[in-house]
Design an enzyme around this catalytic site. Structure first.
Site, short mmCIF file in Angstrom:
data_model
loop_
_atom_site.label_atom_id
_atom_site.label_comp_id
_atom_site.label_asym_id
_atom_site.label_seq_id
_atom_site.Cartn_x
_atom_site.Cartn_y
_atom_site.Cartn_z
N SER A 153 0.85 -1.18 0.00
CA SER A 153 0.00 0.00 0.00
C SER A 153 0.89 1.23 0.00
O SER A 153 1.92 1.26 0.67
CB SER A 153 -0.91 0.02 1.24
OG SER A 153 -1.54 1.28 1.37
N SER A 154 0.48 2.26 -0.74
CA SER A 154 1.31 3.46 -0.81
C SER A 154 1.39 4.20 0.52
O SER A 154 2.27 5.04 0.70
CB SER A 154 0.76 4.40 -1.89
OG SER A 154 -0.56 4.81 -1.58
N CYS A 155 0.50 3.88 1.45
CA CYS A 155 0.53 4.57 2.75
C CYS A 155 1.73 4.16 3.59
O CYS A 155 1.98 4.73 4.65
CB CYS A 155 -0.76 4.32 3.52
SG CYS A 155 -0.90 2.65 4.17
N TYR A 190 -0.51 -0.47 10.55
CA TYR A 190 -0.79 -1.12 9.27
C TYR A 190 0.43 -1.06 8.36
O TYR A 190 0.80 -2.04 7.70
CB TYR A 190 -1.99 -0.44 8.61
CG TYR A 190 -2.31 -0.93 7.21
CD1 TYR A 190 -3.00 -2.12 7.01
CD2 TYR A 190 -1.94 -0.19 6.10
CE1 TYR A 190 -3.30 -2.56 5.73
CE2 TYR A 190 -2.24 -0.63 4.82
CZ TYR A 190 -2.92 -1.81 4.64
OH TYR A 190 -3.21 -2.24 3.37
N LYS A 241 2.72 -4.11 6.52
CA LYS A 241 2.92 -4.22 5.08
C LYS A 241 4.40 -4.17 4.71
O LYS A 241 4.85 -4.87 3.80
CB LYS A 241 2.14 -3.13 4.35
CG LYS A 241 0.63 -3.38 4.30
CD LYS A 241 0.33 -4.63 3.50
CE LYS A 241 -1.15 -4.90 3.35
NZ LYS A 241 -1.43 -6.09 2.53
N HIS A 275 -12.81 4.20 3.23
CA HIS A 275 -11.81 5.16 2.77
C HIS A 275 -12.51 6.40 2.21
O HIS A 275 -13.74 6.50 2.23
CB HIS A 275 -10.91 4.51 1.73
CG HIS A 275 -9.94 3.54 2.31
ND1 HIS A 275 -10.11 2.17 2.23
CD2 HIS A 275 -8.77 3.73 2.98
CE1 HIS A 275 -9.10 1.57 2.82
NE2 HIS A 275 -8.28 2.48 3.29
#
Length: 322
Positions: free
Chosen positions: A113-115, A142, A146, A185
């Site tokens: 995930s880009s987060c 989170y 990842k 989201h």
């Protein structure tokens, strides 16, 4: 191993096939004529249960795995349940990745995930920005899970020589999205609030934050196309970004969603609420060099998402209210 077309008749397991990403990947594989697709709901197979996952892989031995299963949520959920996010995701990843390597899965794609990039990474964000700065505190648990999954992929490649890859998608939306009022989201959250406001004639809708942060959004069907493309054309230990290369402000997004839904009231921005990361735009040059590009524009994708919401979520909400 030189990347090559996937065997349409080999057993292919999509973990998390009922979620936003997994359902899109499953649709893509079905459309491409894959004949031996394997799925299990969380009720049928709890991926947090190591013994159950081991038994599943021992019995079915999938040749290809797309690991789209994860515990996900928006800013509220991540801030409220950080222990759940890190624990559940770590267990899912460890169980599936180790079992895949143990029972001969030849190709596997892991969704990051880009987060998980640093909060203040240089824009657009390159893949080598990973772990070069502090994370966004609202979703650090989170993100750490990842990051561990990406490193797990790299470790399996080094130790066992497997052809597993990790993919870093930008913010996703589309059919099958989560419309839970507390855990959704930004796009599904806006769609349901503007829909309700339009239905009830509310004079205004409140949006969290200042409206100035910039975000990139990718339709989930484009991500599904990218996943198959990467399984066939990419075999490197480094994660690879998937996005559009374009972003919009949260204010611009809200105005676009309101227009798609048909809401004509006022937009109010609650500046007491957090903005999160100021900007998050991915450098997608590596995947575009491999011949992939998104095909769904943001307005078109939002209209598609709203139509799915009206058909699948709104009638259920109406029946609950009555």
């Amino acid at each position: 191993m030189t990347p090559a077309p996937l065997d349409r008749h080999a057993r292919t397991y999509v973990a998390g096939h009922r979620g936003l990403v997994g359902s899109a990947v499953l649709r893509r594989l079905q459309g491409l004529g894959f004949t031996d697709l394997l799925t299990r709901s969380s009720d049928e197979l709890d991926l947090r249960d190591g013994a159950a996952v081991d038994a599943f892989f021992a019995a079915h031995r999938p040749a290809t795995v797309v690991l789209a299963a994860a515990k996900v949520g928006g800013i509220i959920a991540n801030s409220t349940y950080p222990a759940d996010f890190i624990s559940d995701n770590l267990r899912i990843q460890v169980n599936v990745l180790d079992a895949a390597a143990r029972y001969g899965t030849s190709k596997l794609l892991f969704l990051g995930s880009s987060c998980i990039y640093p909060k203040f990474a240089a824009q657009p964000i390159r893949e080598d920005s990973l772990m070069t700065g502090a994370l966004e505190p609202t979703n650090d648990a989170y993100a750490i899970a990842k990051i561990a999954g990406i490193l797990h992929i790299q470790a399996l490649r080094r130790q066992h020589g497997v052809h597993y890859i990790s993919v870093m998608p930008t913010n996703l939306y589309g059919p099958g999205d989560n419309y839970d009022p507390m855990n959704s989201h930004v796009i599904p959250g806006m769609i349901q609030r503007f829909h309700e406001a339009a239905r009830t004639g509310a004079p205004s809708v409140t949006i969290w934050g200042t409206g100035t942060p910039r975000r990139e959004f990718l339709h989930v069907d484009d991500l599904a196309r990218a996943c198959v493309h990467l399984l066939e054309h990419y075999d490197e230990p480094e994660t690879i970004n998937v996005g559009t290369g374009e972003d919009v402000t949260i204010r611009e997004l809200a105005e676009l969603v309101a227009d798609v839904v048909g809401y004509r009231g006022e937009l109010v921005f609650d500046t007491s609420k957090p903005d999160g990361t100021p900007r998050k735009l991915l450098d997608v040059s590596r995947i575009t060099d491999l011949g992939w590009a998104p095909t769904t524009g943001l307005r078109e994708g939002l209209a598609d998402s709203y139509a799915w919401f009206c058909d699948n979520v709104a009638p259920e909400r109406m029946s609950e209210a009555s």
